[in-house]
Design a protein around this motif. Structure first.
Motif, PDB file in Angstrom:
ATOM      1  N   LYS A   1     -16.961  12.613  81.449  1.00 46.35           N
ATOM      2  CA  LYS A   1     -16.468  13.320  80.274  1.00 46.35           C
ATOM      3  C   LYS A   1     -15.562  12.443  79.417  1.00 46.35           C
ATOM      4  CE  LYS A   1     -14.529  16.968  81.952  1.00 46.35           C
ATOM      5  NZ  LYS A   1     -13.969  18.287  82.239  1.00 46.35           N
ATOM      6  N   LYS A   2     -14.793  11.567  80.044  1.00 46.75           N
ATOM      7  CA  LYS A   2     -13.854  10.721  79.309  1.00 46.75           C
ATOM      8  C   LYS A   2     -14.519   9.498  78.688  1.00 46.75           C
ATOM      9  CE  LYS A   2      -9.981  11.842  82.313  1.00 46.75           C
ATOM     10  NZ  LYS A   2      -9.100  11.314  83.347  1.00 46.75           N
ATOM     11  N   LYS A   3     -15.550   8.962  79.314  1.00 43.92           N
ATOM     12  CA  LYS A   3     -16.072   7.654  78.937  1.00 43.92           C
ATOM     13  C   LYS A   3     -17.401   7.651  78.189  1.00 43.92           C
ATOM     14  CE  LYS A   3     -12.782   5.187  80.727  1.00 43.92           C
ATOM     15  NZ  LYS A   3     -11.966   4.335  79.885  1.00 43.92           N
ATOM     16  N   ILE A   4     -18.145   8.728  78.235  1.00 45.04           N
ATOM     17  CA  ILE A   4     -19.452   8.734  77.583  1.00 45.04           C
ATOM     18  C   ILE A   4     -19.496   9.857  76.554  1.00 45.04           C
ATOM     19  CG2 ILE A   4     -21.934   9.074  77.899  1.00 45.04           C
ATOM     20  CD1 ILE A   4     -21.736   7.768  80.572  1.00 45.04           C
ATOM     21  N   SER A   5     -19.931   9.507  75.362  1.00 46.53           N
ATOM     22  CA  SER A   5     -20.126  10.530  74.336  1.00 46.53           C
ATOM     23  C   SER A   5     -21.480  10.301  73.665  1.00 46.53           C
ATOM     24  CB  SER A   5     -19.004  10.480  73.300  1.00 46.53           C
ATOM     25  OG  SER A   5     -19.011   9.258  72.601  1.00 46.53           O
ATOM     26  N   PHE A   6     -22.035  11.360  73.172  1.00 51.46           N
ATOM     27  CA  PHE A   6     -23.327  11.314  72.505  1.00 51.46           C
ATOM     28  C   PHE A   6     -23.135  11.739  71.054  1.00 51.46           C
ATOM     29  CE2 PHE A   6     -24.246  12.021  76.949  1.00 51.46           C
ATOM     30  CZ  PHE A   6     -25.312  11.174  77.193  1.00 51.46           C
ATOM     31  N   ALA A   7     -23.897  11.150  70.172  1.00 55.59           N
ATOM     32  CA  ALA A   7     -23.886  11.530  68.763  1.00 55.59           C
ATOM     33  C   ALA A   7     -25.327  11.536  68.267  1.00 55.59           C
ATOM     34  CB  ALA A   7     -23.061  10.547  67.949  1.00 55.59           C
ATOM     35  N   LYS A   8     -25.574  12.335  67.274  1.00 49.79           N
ATOM     36  CA  LYS A   8     -26.908  12.429  66.680  1.00 49.79           C
ATOM     37  C   LYS A   8     -27.976  12.800  67.709  1.00 49.79           C
ATOM     38  CE  LYS A   8     -26.023   9.193  62.952  1.00 49.79           C
ATOM     39  NZ  LYS A   8     -26.482   7.965  62.273  1.00 49.79           N
TER      40      LYS A   8
ATOM     41  N   THR B   1     -30.223  16.105  69.403  1.00 49.53           N
ATOM     42  CA  THR B   1     -30.687  17.430  69.004  1.00 49.53           C
ATOM     43  C   THR B   1     -30.034  18.500  69.869  1.00 49.53           C
ATOM     44  OG1 THR B   1     -32.556  17.478  70.542  1.00 49.53           O
ATOM     45  CG2 THR B   1     -32.944  16.454  68.374  1.00 49.53           C
ATOM     46  N   LYS B   2     -30.112  19.712  69.394  1.00 55.73           N
ATOM     47  CA  LYS B   2     -29.584  20.843  70.160  1.00 55.73           C
ATOM     48  C   LYS B   2     -30.302  20.947  71.507  1.00 55.73           C
ATOM     49  CE  LYS B   2     -28.842  25.794  70.036  1.00 55.73           C
ATOM     50  NZ  LYS B   2     -29.050  27.047  69.318  1.00 55.73           N
ATOM     51  N   LEU B   3     -31.605  20.727  71.514  1.00 50.02           N
ATOM     52  CA  LEU B   3     -32.386  20.783  72.751  1.00 50.02           C
ATOM     53  C   LEU B   3     -31.919  19.703  73.742  1.00 50.02           C
ATOM     54  CD1 LEU B   3     -34.696  22.191  74.237  1.00 50.02           C
ATOM     55  CD2 LEU B   3     -36.256  20.566  73.188  1.00 50.02           C
ATOM     56  N   GLN B   4     -31.676  18.480  73.250  1.00 50.70           N
ATOM     57  CA  GLN B   4     -31.173  17.417  74.112  1.00 50.70           C
ATOM     58  C   GLN B   4     -29.797  17.781  74.680  1.00 50.70           C
ATOM     59  OE1 GLN B   4     -31.415  14.291  71.220  1.00 50.70           O
ATOM     60  NE2 GLN B   4     -33.294  13.450  72.104  1.00 50.70           N
ATOM     61  N   ALA B   5     -28.931  18.327  73.852  1.00 50.52           N
ATOM     62  CA  ALA B   5     -27.589  18.727  74.300  1.00 50.52           C
ATOM     63  C   ALA B   5     -27.685  19.811  75.362  1.00 50.52           C
ATOM     64  CB  ALA B   5     -26.765  19.198  73.114  1.00 50.52           C
TER      65      ALA B   5
ATOM     66  N   GLU C   1     -32.480   9.014  69.049  1.00 49.45           N
ATOM     67  CA  GLU C   1     -33.163   9.506  67.855  1.00 49.45           C
ATOM     68  C   GLU C   1     -34.654   9.767  68.075  1.00 49.45           C
ATOM     69  OE1 GLU C   1     -33.161   8.534  63.125  1.00 49.45           O
ATOM     70  OE2 GLU C   1     -32.662   6.937  64.516  1.00 49.45           O
ATOM     71  N   ASP C   2     -35.347   8.892  68.758  1.00 52.96           N
ATOM     72  CA  ASP C   2     -36.785   9.055  68.972  1.00 52.96           C
ATOM     73  C   ASP C   2     -37.129   9.602  70.350  1.00 52.96           C
ATOM     74  OD1 ASP C   2     -37.486   8.124  66.417  1.00 52.96           O
ATOM     75  OD2 ASP C   2     -37.300   6.040  67.076  1.00 52.96           O
ATOM     76  N   VAL C   3     -36.142  10.095  71.062  1.00 55.76           N
ATOM     77  CA  VAL C   3     -36.346  10.665  72.393  1.00 55.76           C
ATOM     78  C   VAL C   3     -36.502  12.171  72.239  1.00 55.76           C
ATOM     79  CG1 VAL C   3     -35.322  11.020  74.671  1.00 55.76           C
ATOM     80  CG2 VAL C   3     -34.992   8.848  73.476  1.00 55.76           C
ATOM     81  N   PHE C   4     -37.636  12.689  72.690  1.00 59.61           N
ATOM     82  CA  PHE C   4     -37.906  14.105  72.503  1.00 59.61           C
ATOM     83  C   PHE C   4     -37.695  14.932  73.765  1.00 59.61           C
ATOM     84  CE2 PHE C   4     -40.414  11.812  69.317  1.00 59.61           C
ATOM     85  CZ  PHE C   4     -39.840  12.351  68.182  1.00 59.61           C
ATOM     86  N   SER C   5     -37.725  14.293  74.913  1.00 61.04           N
ATOM     87  CA  SER C   5     -37.483  15.022  76.158  1.00 61.04           C
ATOM     88  C   SER C   5     -36.608  14.169  77.066  1.00 61.04           C
ATOM     89  CB  SER C   5     -38.791  15.368  76.863  1.00 61.04           C
ATOM     90  OG  SER C   5     -39.415  14.200  77.339  1.00 61.04           O
TER      91      SER C   5
ATOM     92  N   THR D   1     -15.397   2.557  77.261  1.00 61.57           N
ATOM     93  CA  THR D   1     -15.975   3.802  76.798  1.00 61.57           C
ATOM     94  C   THR D   1     -17.342   3.511  76.215  1.00 61.57           C
ATOM     95  OG1 THR D   1     -13.803   4.715  76.321  1.00 61.57           O
ATOM     96  CG2 THR D   1     -15.672   5.736  75.209  1.00 61.57           C
ATOM     97  N   ILE D   2     -18.303   4.350  76.528  1.00 65.32           N
ATOM     98  CA  ILE D   2     -19.672   4.164  76.064  1.00 65.32           C
ATOM     99  C   ILE D   2     -19.987   5.256  75.054  1.00 65.32           C
ATOM    100  CG2 ILE D   2     -22.097   4.134  76.738  1.00 65.32           C
ATOM    101  CD1 ILE D   2     -21.078   3.348  79.572  1.00 65.32           C
ATOM    102  N   LYS D   3     -20.405   4.872  73.886  1.00 65.61           N
ATOM    103  CA  LYS D   3     -20.823   5.843  72.875  1.00 65.61           C
ATOM    104  C   LYS D   3     -22.306   5.635  72.612  1.00 65.61           C
ATOM    105  CE  LYS D   3     -16.370   6.328  70.878  1.00 65.61           C
ATOM    106  NZ  LYS D   3     -15.615   6.750  69.762  1.00 65.61           N
ATOM    107  N   LEU D   4     -23.067   6.652  72.884  1.00 67.21           N
ATOM    108  CA  LEU D   4     -24.512   6.579  72.704  1.00 67.21           C
ATOM    109  C   LEU D   4     -24.888   7.323  71.432  1.00 67.21           C
ATOM    110  CD1 LEU D   4     -25.574   7.325  76.363  1.00 67.21           C
ATOM    111  CD2 LEU D   4     -25.448   5.105  75.259  1.00 67.21           C
ATOM    112  N   TYR D   5     -25.326   6.593  70.438  1.00 65.52           N
ATOM    113  CA  TYR D   5     -25.798   7.207  69.205  1.00 65.52           C
ATOM    114  C   TYR D   5     -26.972   6.392  68.698  1.00 65.52           C
ATOM    115  CZ  TYR D   5     -22.708   3.614  67.349  1.00 65.52           C
ATOM    116  OH  TYR D   5     -22.077   2.425  67.103  1.00 65.52           O
ATOM    117  N   ASP D   6     -27.785   7.032  67.959  1.00 64.25           N
ATOM    118  CA  ASP D   6     -29.027   6.457  67.440  1.00 64.25           C
ATOM    119  C   ASP D   6     -30.032   6.117  68.536  1.00 64.25           C
ATOM    120  OD1 ASP D   6     -28.251   6.743  64.824  1.00 64.25           O
ATOM    121  OD2 ASP D   6     -27.468   4.715  64.655  1.00 64.25           O
TER     122      ASP D   6
END
Length: 60
Positions: free
Chosen positions: A38-45, A47-51, A11-15, A3-8
């Motif tokens: 959907k099962k293996k990758i999640s994002f944290a932190k 922005t709403k625009l990125q989501a 943070e400095d990615v704007f687009s 499982t891959i969790k992408l957080y932080d």
């Protein structure tokens, strides 16, 4: 496959250009399928625009 969790890392990615999404998320979906994404990758932190951008890209 782990499982891959992408957080932080977002943070400095704007687009999120289509080229980046195609070679990362798109390639993952092509190789492993949307359900695995959907099962293996999640994002944290992110922005709403990125989501919204990720949701729009994945829904195509």
């Amino acid at each position: 496959m782990c499982t891959i969790k992408l957080y932080d890392v977002m943070e400095d990615v704007f687009s999120l250009p289509s080229m980046f999404l195609t070679v990362s998320i798109g390639k993952f979906i092509d190789e492993f399928g949307f359900e695995t994404l959907k099962k293996k990758i999640s994002f944290a932190k992110i922005t709403k625009l990125q989501a919204e951008r990720l949701t729009d890209y994945i829904s195509r």
